[in-house]
Structure formats: C-alpha cells, structure tokens
Design a protein around this motif. Structure first.
Motif, mmCIF file in Angstrom:
data_model
loop_
_atom_site.group_PDB
_atom_site.id
_atom_site.type_symbol
_atom_site.label_atom_id
_atom_site.label_comp_id
_atom_site.label_asym_id
_atom_site.label_seq_id
_atom_site.Cartn_x
_atom_site.Cartn_y
_atom_site.Cartn_z
ATOM 1 N N ALA A 36 9.527 14.738 1.809
ATOM 2 C CA ALA A 36 9.247 13.687 2.782
ATOM 3 C C ALA A 36 8.279 12.657 2.206
ATOM 4 O O ALA A 36 8.461 11.449 2.397
ATOM 5 C CB ALA A 36 8.672 14.295 4.059
ATOM 6 N N VAL A 37 7.276 13.118 1.479
ATOM 7 C CA VAL A 37 6.320 12.187 0.862
ATOM 8 C C VAL A 37 7.024 11.329 -0.178
ATOM 9 O O VAL A 37 6.795 10.116 -0.262
ATOM 10 C CB VAL A 37 5.132 12.960 0.253
ATOM 11 N N SER A 38 7.896 11.918 -0.979
ATOM 12 C CA SER A 38 8.600 11.131 -1.996
ATOM 13 C C SER A 38 9.534 10.110 -1.348
ATOM 14 O O SER A 38 9.688 8.994 -1.859
ATOM 15 C CB SER A 38 9.365 12.041 -2.954
ATOM 16 N N LEU A 39 10.145 10.455 -0.207
ATOM 17 C CA LEU A 39 10.985 9.480 0.491
ATOM 18 C C LEU A 39 10.152 8.332 1.046
ATOM 19 O O LEU A 39 10.575 7.171 1.000
ATOM 20 C CB LEU A 39 11.757 10.163 1.624
ATOM 21 N N VAL A 40 8.970 8.626 1.564
ATOM 22 C CA VAL A 40 8.095 7.564 2.068
ATOM 23 C C VAL A 40 7.656 6.654 0.929
ATOM 24 O O VAL A 40 7.643 5.423 1.074
ATOM 25 C CB VAL A 40 6.885 8.173 2.812
#
Length: 82
Positions: free
Chosen positions: A40-44
């Motif tokens: 999720a952090v990498s997508l953000v």
C-alpha cells in the motif's frame, strides 16, 4: 512393523505439522499484514510520483509561449535581417 503402527506414525506426523502451523500462524499473519502495508505504501508513492510528473508537465506547458518555445530574453538569440 504392521499397518496400524505406520498409520499411527503418519497421524502423529500430520498432527505435529498442523500444531507447528498453528504455533506459527500469528507470525505468518503479521508478516502478511506487513507485506500488505508495504504494498500500500509503494502504491501511494507511485501515485504521488505520477501526480508530480503530471503537475510538472502541466506547469511546463503552461509557461510555454504560443510558438512552442520557452520564454527567452530580449532578442531571443535569433539573427535579424538588415
């Protein structure tokens, strides 16, 4: 060794494997949640990079002159005919 003993050993091995799986289940769930959080952090971060690049291109297009070049100083560096 008869069949009953072999089956008892097999059941014991399966029970031991299942017990070990149950013991490590909280750790596996924690690692899975950490992997989901990292994704999720990498997508953000990817979304923020895309927005930044889009904003950069929008501002670059906004500050261009109608002729397509960036603003130049007086004279523009071009030769004038006599």
């Amino acid at each position: 060794m008869d069949q009953t003993t072999i089956i008892a050993y097999a059941v014991g091995y399966v029970a031991a494997i299942f017990g070990i799986f149950l013991l490590y289940l909280p750790i596996l769930i924690g690692l899975g949640l950490l992997l989901l959080l990292a994704g999720a952090v990498s997508l953000v971060v990817l979304l923020l990079k895309a927005v930044t690049v889009g904003l950069y291109w929008y501002l670059a297009r906004l500050f261009k002159t109608p002729t397509g070049g960036l603003h130049r100083g007086a004279g523009g560096g071009e030769l004038l005919p006599h």
